[in-house]
Scaffold this active site. Structure first.
Site, PDB file in Angstrom:
ATOM      1  N   LYS A  71       0.841  -1.215   0.000  1.00  0.00           N
ATOM      2  CA  LYS A  71       0.000   0.000   0.000  1.00  0.00           C
ATOM      3  C   LYS A  71       0.872   1.260   0.000  1.00  0.00           C
ATOM      4  O   LYS A  71       0.453   2.308  -0.473  1.00  0.00           O
ATOM      5  CB  LYS A  71      -0.951  -0.025   1.201  1.00  0.00           C
ATOM      6  N   TYR A 192      -5.211  -4.376  -7.393  1.00  0.00           N
ATOM      7  CA  TYR A 192      -4.999  -4.422  -5.947  1.00  0.00           C
ATOM      8  C   TYR A 192      -4.533  -5.825  -5.515  1.00  0.00           C
ATOM      9  O   TYR A 192      -3.579  -5.968  -4.761  1.00  0.00           O
ATOM     10  CB  TYR A 192      -6.290  -4.006  -5.215  1.00  0.00           C
ATOM     11  N   TYR A 244      -2.317  -0.727  11.296  1.00  0.00           N
ATOM     12  CA  TYR A 244      -3.768  -0.898  11.448  1.00  0.00           C
ATOM     13  C   TYR A 244      -4.260  -0.279  12.761  1.00  0.00           C
ATOM     14  O   TYR A 244      -3.782   0.792  13.135  1.00  0.00           O
ATOM     15  CB  TYR A 244      -4.165  -2.383  11.378  1.00  0.00           C
TER      16      TYR A 244
HETATM   17  N1  GLU Z   1      -4.319  -8.769   0.521  1.00  0.00           N
HETATM   18  C1  GLU Z   1      -4.732  -8.461   1.853  1.00  0.00           C
HETATM   19  C2  GLU Z   1      -6.187  -8.084   1.851  1.00  0.00           C
HETATM   20  O1  GLU Z   1      -6.583  -7.241   1.132  1.00  0.00           O
HETATM   21  C3  GLU Z   1      -3.894  -7.366   2.411  1.00  0.00           C
HETATM   22  C4  GLU Z   1      -4.200  -7.122   3.846  1.00  0.00           C
HETATM   23  C5  GLU Z   1      -3.012  -6.792   4.685  1.00  0.00           C
HETATM   24  O2  GLU Z   1      -1.860  -7.142   4.445  1.00  0.00           O
HETATM   25  O3  GLU Z   1      -3.310  -6.148   5.677  1.00  0.00           O
HETATM   26  O4  GLU Z   1      -6.972  -8.626   2.553  1.00  0.00           O
END
Ligand code: GLU
Length: 310
Positions: A71, A192, A244
């Site tokens: 990201k 994505y 997060y």
């Molecule tokens: N590919 C994962 C999703 O979209 C990434 C999430 C992550 O690494 O936090 O669920």
């Protein structure tokens, strides 16, 4: 090896040893079926200094998928190609305090995702990339900043995510219905999923962290690799939102701008131009690497890396 080298090496080994004792406290991600096959015992840390020294302990060359660490690369590309104004008209700059795949906040904030480092914000950010070859550009950026020409798509993880990513699909369609997402939702989602499924190593990510820590310049060659304003934005968001809904606690305890991914990686841009990356696929309830956090807390304390500590 000189004394400094010996001491750093010893610190990394101690950190790994300590982290190993905590691996029972979490689990490997299983909501993406392919990730569930990862060996939970994998653990490693790599430190890169601005002088070009590289210190490593444990599994620093095992490839794993970049997941949410990607990201930060999408954000760089969106800011480079779509610009600040366009990108931040679609996504905010605020920590969400909710889980990485939450949708609850969308309705609460005019459907604008809180920040680019959670799923809804990253999907909106991907839609801001202006390029005819977005995946090639993304892969090229990852390869250049990680110094790893072998970074590549894991077809298995990509297919697994695409098959099972209904929550992300729901997010994309919500964003589309509320005009945050222009273009075709399936195309944005496909990108994505690809972005999340690129294989990197702790060693490569440590170099990326080192470039971020040096404000976008490769201190060895002197080459500017990313615009300074973009790096400032990415690092600030990493500090505020990179872990997060554990970002606040992580900032208080560890105090290093970092971004984690459910593949088990954490990349950190530390003081003094130092890049750090950890790999440990056992995750805590928030989706962050258990081993990685133990290692980073240990190194932050021993090396005085907390950004608000002199
Ligand atoms: N590919 C994962 C999703 O979209 C990434 C999430 C992550 O690494 O936090 O669920």
């Amino acid at each position: 090896m000189n004394k400094m080298t010996n001491e750093m090496q010893q610190l990394l080994e101690e950190a790994c040893e300590l982290a190993r004792g905590h691996l029972g406290e979490g689990r490997v991600a299983s909501y993406i079926p392919e990730l569930a096959k990862t060996n939970p015992a994998n653990l490693g840390v790599c430190v890169m200094t601005k002088e070009g020294e590289c210190f490593q302990a444990g599994d620093t060359e095992i490839p794993f998928t970049i997941q949410s660490i990607g990201k930060t690369f999408s954000l760089i590309l969106a800011l480079e190609t779509g610009g600040f104004e366009e990108t931040f008209s679609k996504v905010g700059m605020e920590p969400s305090g909710d889980s990485f795949d939450s949708i609850i906040q969308l309705e609460m904030k005019n459907w604008t995702p809180y920040n680019p480092l959670i799923n809804c914000g990253a999907i909106a950010t991907v839609s801001c990339i202006r390029s005819k070859t977005p995946f090639e550009d993304y892969l090229d950026l990852v390869r250049r900043l990680c110094g790893d020409p072998k970074a590549r798509l894991s077809e298995k993880v990509y297919n697994s995510e695409k098959r099972t990513g209904d929550r992300n699909r729901a997010i994309a369609y919500l964003l589309k219905s509320d005009k945050i997402l222009g273009g075709d939702a399936e195309e944005v989602l496909d990108l994505y999923f690809r972005f999340c499924s690129v294989l990197v190593t702790a060693k490569g990510l440590a170099r990326y962290g080192m470039i971020l820590a040096n404000d976008g310049v490769d201190p060895i060659s002197g080459e500017r690799m990313v615009d300074a304003r973009i790096v400032k934005t990415v690092k600030t968001l990493m500090l505020l939102c990179g872990m997060y809904d554990e970002s606040g606690e992580f900032a208080v305890k560890i105090g290093i701008p970092s971004k984690s991914g459910v593949g088990g990686g954490i990349v950190s841009a530390a003081k003094c131009g130092m890049g750090i990356a950890t790999y440990g696929p056992v995750l805590n309830a928030k989706g962050n690497s258990v081993g990685g956090e133990v290692i980073l807390e240990y190194l932050s304390e021993k090396l005085g890396l907390h950004m608000f500590q002199g």
